[in-house]
Motif scaffolding. Sequence first.
Motif, mmCIF file in Angstrom:
data_model
loop_
_atom_site.group_PDB
_atom_site.id
_atom_site.type_symbol
_atom_site.label_atom_id
_atom_site.label_comp_id
_atom_site.label_asym_id
_atom_site.label_seq_id
_atom_site.Cartn_x
_atom_site.Cartn_y
_atom_site.Cartn_z
ATOM 1 N N SER A 51 0.817 -1.223 0.000
ATOM 2 C CA SER A 51 0.000 0.000 0.000
ATOM 3 C C SER A 51 0.840 1.257 0.000
ATOM 4 C CB SER A 51 -0.935 -0.005 1.215
ATOM 5 O OG SER A 51 -0.204 0.169 2.423
ATOM 6 N N GLU A 52 2.096 1.164 0.469
ATOM 7 C CA GLU A 52 2.963 2.349 0.543
ATOM 8 C C GLU A 52 3.945 2.452 -0.623
ATOM 9 O OE1 GLU A 52 4.664 3.367 4.288
ATOM 10 O OE2 GLU A 52 3.103 2.380 5.450
ATOM 11 N N ASP A 89 2.968 3.768 -7.252
ATOM 12 C CA ASP A 89 2.117 3.023 -8.179
ATOM 13 C C ASP A 89 2.923 2.227 -9.193
ATOM 14 O OD1 ASP A 89 -0.062 4.060 -6.901
ATOM 15 O OD2 ASP A 89 -0.530 5.566 -8.424
ATOM 16 N N LEU A 141 -6.315 -3.063 -1.717
ATOM 17 C CA LEU A 141 -6.251 -1.640 -2.035
ATOM 18 C C LEU A 141 -7.654 -1.079 -2.259
ATOM 19 C CD1 LEU A 141 -3.372 -1.761 -4.695
ATOM 20 C CD2 LEU A 141 -3.140 -1.346 -2.235
ATOM 21 N N ARG A 176 -7.062 3.516 -5.773
ATOM 22 C CA ARG A 176 -5.634 3.149 -5.811
ATOM 23 C C ARG A 176 -5.417 1.945 -6.722
ATOM 24 N NH1 ARG A 176 -0.804 2.171 -2.860
ATOM 25 N NH2 ARG A 176 0.685 2.067 -4.583
ATOM 26 N N ASP A 180 -5.346 3.058 -10.255
ATOM 27 C CA ASP A 180 -4.095 3.762 -10.581
ATOM 28 C C ASP A 180 -2.965 2.772 -10.845
ATOM 29 O OD1 ASP A 180 -5.320 6.210 -10.302
ATOM 30 O OD2 ASP A 180 -4.671 6.515 -8.235
ATOM 31 N N VAL A 181 -2.915 1.708 -10.052
ATOM 32 C CA VAL A 181 -1.877 0.689 -10.240
ATOM 33 C C VAL A 181 -2.095 -0.046 -11.555
ATOM 34 C CG1 VAL A 181 -0.918 -1.460 -9.328
ATOM 35 C CG2 VAL A 181 -1.450 0.428 -7.776
#
Length: 443
Positions: free
Chosen positions: A197-198, A201, A223, A227, A230-231
Amino acid sequence: MSAARVFVARLAGCTVFDPAGDRVGKVRDVLVVYRKSHPPRVVGLIVEIPGKRRVFVSIGRVSSIGSGQIITTGLINVRRFEQRGGEVRVIAELLGRKVAFNDNTGDATIEDVAIKETTESEWEITQLFVRRPKTSASPFAKGITTFATWAEVHEKATAGQAQSAEHLIATYSELKPADLANALLDLPRERMFEVASELPDNRLANALEEMPESDQVGILTSLGDARAADVLDQMEPDDAADLIAQLPEERGEQLLDLMEPEEAEDVRLLLSYAPDTAGGLMTTEPVIVSADATVAEGLARVRRHDLAPALGAAICVTLPPYEAPTGRFLGMVHFQRMLRYPPHERLGTLLDQGLDPVRADTSAAEVSRILASYDLVSVPVVDDNHRLVGVVTIDDVLDYLLPDDWRSQDSDDDIGRRAAARNDLKTGSIPLPGTRRSAHGES
């Protein structure tokens, strides 16, 4: 062995050699066990050997640590590493953990850990390099750093609880995508989700492309929708399509709606083809130029650092438009041929006349035979109107031929799998995994 202290974060990636000087692998972590009245004792190293397998090397088999390399004594056990109860991985689980000073002077975060040989073949944690909270409101400010012994602090969270992933991510910053994927998969599941998660992307997207599909789904599910979209935007369209195909249909449609329209369009196109066809295997982002483009322009296009080597091996020449689906496909120009001609030569005069494109509905078995028979790295894919829609590269075919769990298979089976794959290429009896859902339902 030298009694100098060694910082664990600096050990990550160090090469491990056997007594004869042959390379064994690379250090990925240090394993310790907690003790009641003494600092944690080092029990060994986690070493990645060829085949991406991680093995345990007892600290008693380490004869030298220093100068960016580690020397071991004798043979090592190549059985895959499995973490036991009570064992703690320093890089994966200890860095970033919160501690409090016993003298009530405040809290700090562990940024590195120093280990030292105390007696013959006995190592323990001697110091912690910690950072105190910042005292300035400036976003660029950082807290002061200091050293502390294990006895001077106590952990604010019990062993195994999640801690900040910032320092672990910094340790992983120089890993290649496949190595980053392996490092994530080695973490406890909740820790893996936290670190994922950190990650930026693009780094997470690159790592997901190297993971088994079940782990891809697990991380993406952890996620939020925004998010996750975006990934997916950062992934190669064919990899994103394969991942979305593993999700429930409603969730997949939600993510497609949240993706960038151009990226989502490419993914929807790939999902419309059966997984065992050229259309199901291809990538939609080859290098495409006009017939009037010069050798110099072509070489500049394949020189891009973000271009996969297989896609940079040849350039597609088409009529406008120059994005898939393009105008009429004219041919391909191979990288090596461009090197043989002057920079001003037009690419339209250098087309490979002996390479015919395949249709999007061509079987995966036929595509594989074409690549193998003509020693190609990629083959163009066209639709019924002879418009270029993508290319199938050799890595696309390998991903298809190998079993779904090939990334986690022990290397002892590699020879047999390669022999079977070669036989499949010759006979056409290629297994059809059927893992991608078409736009009209399950394939």
